[in-house]
Motif scaffolding. Structure first.
Motif, PDB file in Angstrom:
ATOM      1  N   GLU A   1     -18.715 -26.846  23.151  1.00 46.18           N
ATOM      2  CA  GLU A   1     -17.802 -25.299  22.894  1.00 46.18           C
ATOM      3  C   GLU A   1     -17.077 -25.385  24.278  1.00 46.18           C
ATOM      4  O   GLU A   1     -17.548 -25.450  25.325  1.00 46.18           O
ATOM      5  N   GLY A   2     -15.865 -25.116  24.014  1.00 41.87           N
ATOM      6  CA  GLY A   2     -14.764 -24.823  25.011  1.00 41.87           C
ATOM      7  C   GLY A   2     -14.247 -26.317  25.694  1.00 41.87           C
ATOM      8  O   GLY A   2     -13.505 -26.248  26.670  1.00 41.87           O
ATOM      9  N   ALA A   3     -14.671 -27.370  25.183  1.00 41.54           N
ATOM     10  CA  ALA A   3     -14.237 -28.811  25.801  1.00 41.54           C
ATOM     11  C   ALA A   3     -13.535 -29.337  24.650  1.00 41.54           C
ATOM     12  O   ALA A   3     -13.545 -29.207  23.531  1.00 41.54           O
ATOM     13  N   PRO A   4     -12.788 -30.169  25.008  1.00 39.80           N
ATOM     14  CA  PRO A   4     -11.931 -31.176  24.187  1.00 39.80           C
ATOM     15  C   PRO A   4     -12.985 -31.681  23.068  1.00 39.80           C
ATOM     16  O   PRO A   4     -14.050 -32.136  23.424  1.00 39.80           O
ATOM     17  N   PRO A   5     -12.425 -31.794  21.965  1.00 43.59           N
ATOM     18  CA  PRO A   5     -13.553 -32.486  20.896  1.00 43.59           C
ATOM     19  C   PRO A   5     -13.769 -34.099  21.062  1.00 43.59           C
ATOM     20  O   PRO A   5     -12.864 -34.553  21.710  1.00 43.59           O
ATOM     21  N   VAL A   6     -14.788 -34.384  20.595  1.00 42.07           N
ATOM     22  CA  VAL A   6     -15.225 -35.769  20.443  1.00 42.07           C
ATOM     23  C   VAL A   6     -15.039 -36.501  19.224  1.00 42.07           C
ATOM     24  O   VAL A   6     -15.118 -37.792  19.128  1.00 42.07           O
ATOM     25  N   ALA A   7     -14.894 -35.836  18.173  1.00 44.85           N
ATOM     26  CA  ALA A   7     -14.618 -36.032  17.034  1.00 44.85           C
ATOM     27  C   ALA A   7     -13.683 -35.184  16.249  1.00 44.85           C
ATOM     28  O   ALA A   7     -13.967 -34.137  16.468  1.00 44.85           O
ATOM     29  N   ARG A   8     -12.968 -35.476  15.326  1.00 46.34           N
ATOM     30  CA  ARG A   8     -12.231 -34.951  14.091  1.00 46.34           C
ATOM     31  C   ARG A   8     -12.332 -35.484  12.938  1.00 46.34           C
ATOM     32  O   ARG A   8     -12.680 -36.669  12.680  1.00 46.34           O
ATOM     33  N   GLY A   9     -12.204 -34.445  11.900  1.00 47.82           N
ATOM     34  CA  GLY A   9     -12.164 -34.973  10.509  1.00 47.82           C
ATOM     35  C   GLY A   9     -11.295 -33.986   9.528  1.00 47.82           C
ATOM     36  O   GLY A   9     -10.990 -33.026  10.109  1.00 47.82           O
ATOM     37  N   ILE A  10     -11.472 -34.409   8.309  1.00 52.15           N
ATOM     38  CA  ILE A  10     -11.080 -33.557   7.333  1.00 52.15           C
ATOM     39  C   ILE A  10     -12.101 -33.413   6.213  1.00 52.15           C
ATOM     40  O   ILE A  10     -12.505 -34.593   5.745  1.00 52.15           O
ATOM     41  N   ASP A  11     -12.394 -32.261   5.773  1.00 57.12           N
ATOM     42  CA  ASP A  11     -13.213 -32.308   4.622  1.00 57.12           C
ATOM     43  C   ASP A  11     -12.134 -31.912   3.383  1.00 57.12           C
ATOM     44  O   ASP A  11     -11.289 -30.985   3.433  1.00 57.12           O
ATOM     45  N   ILE A  12     -12.346 -32.429   2.266  1.00 56.13           N
ATOM     46  CA  ILE A  12     -11.594 -32.210   0.794  1.00 56.13           C
ATOM     47  C   ILE A  12     -12.700 -31.928  -0.173  1.00 56.13           C
ATOM     48  O   ILE A  12     -13.842 -32.815  -0.265  1.00 56.13           O
ATOM     49  N   ALA A  13     -12.632 -30.931  -0.805  1.00 53.98           N
ATOM     50  CA  ALA A  13     -13.709 -30.393  -1.826  1.00 53.98           C
ATOM     51  C   ALA A  13     -13.098 -29.959  -3.159  1.00 53.98           C
ATOM     52  O   ALA A  13     -11.872 -29.486  -3.119  1.00 53.98           O
ATOM     53  N   LEU A  14     -13.903 -30.261  -4.021  1.00 58.58           N
ATOM     54  CA  LEU A  14     -13.362 -29.924  -5.605  1.00 58.58           C
ATOM     55  C   LEU A  14     -14.395 -29.025  -5.664  1.00 58.58           C
ATOM     56  O   LEU A  14     -15.684 -29.234  -5.705  1.00 58.58           O
ATOM     57  N   VAL A  15     -13.670 -27.732  -6.304  1.00 60.36           N
ATOM     58  CA  VAL A  15     -14.545 -26.489  -6.718  1.00 60.36           C
ATOM     59  C   VAL A  15     -14.544 -26.434  -8.178  1.00 60.36           C
ATOM     60  O   VAL A  15     -13.616 -26.420  -8.592  1.00 60.36           O
ATOM     61  N   GLU A  16     -15.749 -26.151  -8.341  1.00 61.45           N
ATOM     62  CA  GLU A  16     -16.068 -25.927 -10.068  1.00 61.45           C
ATOM     63  C   GLU A  16     -17.031 -24.582 -10.275  1.00 61.45           C
ATOM     64  O   GLU A  16     -18.002 -24.792  -9.336  1.00 61.45           O
TER      65      GLU A  16
ATOM     66  N   VAL B   1     -18.236 -23.078  -6.826  1.00 60.91           N
ATOM     67  CA  VAL B   1     -19.092 -23.624  -5.798  1.00 60.91           C
ATOM     68  C   VAL B   1     -18.560 -25.013  -5.688  1.00 60.91           C
ATOM     69  O   VAL B   1     -17.718 -25.585  -6.545  1.00 60.91           O
ATOM     70  N   ILE B   2     -18.851 -25.797  -4.302  1.00 57.92           N
ATOM     71  CA  ILE B   2     -18.246 -26.956  -4.281  1.00 57.92           C
ATOM     72  C   ILE B   2     -19.095 -28.115  -5.126  1.00 57.92           C
ATOM     73  O   ILE B   2     -20.474 -28.127  -5.076  1.00 57.92           O
ATOM     74  N   LYS B   3     -18.458 -28.800  -6.024  1.00 58.65           N
ATOM     75  CA  LYS B   3     -18.993 -29.847  -6.904  1.00 58.65           C
ATOM     76  C   LYS B   3     -19.014 -31.210  -6.024  1.00 58.65           C
ATOM     77  O   LYS B   3     -19.936 -32.016  -6.207  1.00 58.65           O
ATOM     78  N   LYS B   4     -18.024 -31.599  -5.423  1.00 57.48           N
ATOM     79  CA  LYS B   4     -17.784 -32.803  -4.779  1.00 57.48           C
ATOM     80  C   LYS B   4     -17.022 -32.482  -3.247  1.00 57.48           C
ATOM     81  O   LYS B   4     -16.200 -31.541  -3.335  1.00 57.48           O
ATOM     82  N   LEU B   5     -17.617 -33.200  -2.459  1.00 54.01           N
ATOM     83  CA  LEU B   5     -17.011 -32.972  -0.872  1.00 54.01           C
ATOM     84  C   LEU B   5     -17.019 -34.267  -0.496  1.00 54.01           C
ATOM     85  O   LEU B   5     -17.753 -35.199  -0.335  1.00 54.01           O
ATOM     86  N   TYR B   6     -15.720 -34.453   0.257  1.00 51.47           N
ATOM     87  CA  TYR B   6     -15.261 -35.766   0.935  1.00 51.47           C
ATOM     88  C   TYR B   6     -14.967 -35.239   2.281  1.00 51.47           C
ATOM     89  O   TYR B   6     -14.372 -34.611   2.601  1.00 51.47           O
ATOM     90  N   THR B   7     -15.560 -36.361   3.056  1.00 46.45           N
ATOM     91  CA  THR B   7     -15.203 -36.171   4.765  1.00 46.45           C
ATOM     92  C   THR B   7     -14.343 -37.292   5.140  1.00 46.45           C
ATOM     93  O   THR B   7     -15.036 -38.487   5.200  1.00 46.45           O
ATOM     94  N   LEU B   8     -13.262 -37.410   5.680  1.00 47.99           N
ATOM     95  CA  LEU B   8     -12.661 -38.382   6.156  1.00 47.99           C
ATOM     96  C   LEU B   8     -12.357 -38.332   7.826  1.00 47.99           C
ATOM     97  O   LEU B   8     -12.335 -36.941   8.363  1.00 47.99           O
TER      98      LEU B   8
END
Length: 118
Positions: free
Chosen positions: A89-104, A107-114
């Motif tokens: 918290e308050g420091a530069p990130p050590v990891a970054r990503g993107i979450d992409i979700a399909l909602v049905e 609720v979220i039915k499928k979730l992908y993290t890149l």
């Protein structure tokens, strides 16, 4: 019923950022379909229990780190996108990503993290 944007924020902040097992399990029940499929570079998990174990494992590997949004939630009908970062918290990130979700059905039915370069 939660909006796609609310579900994306819950996924990041109430599930993957939640260290309390009971609160995380409750958020999982409210946010994802029972047969949720979550895919990231490490593999695919299915169902609430596996997703809970995945979130717990990520948090245990990174004590003192927090997930935070790295931009706004983007929505296209039933598809949600949220960039995130992870680090102390308050420091530069050590990891970054993107979450992409399909909602049905609200609720979220499928979730992908890149993952992105930190």
């Amino acid at each position: 019923m939660a909006t796609v944007a609310e579900l994306m924020e819950a996924n990041l902040l109430k599930v993957f950022n939640e260290r309390d097992d009971e609160r995380r399990a409750k958020a999982i029940a409210e946010t994802y379909a029972a047969d949720i499929e979550f895919a990231d570079p490490d593999g695919v998990t299915s169902g609430h229990e596996e997703l809970n174990a995945k979130a717990r494992g990520l948090l245990e590997q990174s004590p003192g780190f927090v997930f935070s949004p790295d931009g706004p939630v983007l929505v296209n009908h039933d598809l949600g996108h949220l960039a995130w970062q992870l680090g102390p918290e308050g420091a530069p990130p050590v990891a970054r990503g993107i979450d992409i979700a399909l909602v049905e059905d609200g609720v979220i039915k499928k979730l992908y993290t890149l993952l992105r370069p930190a």
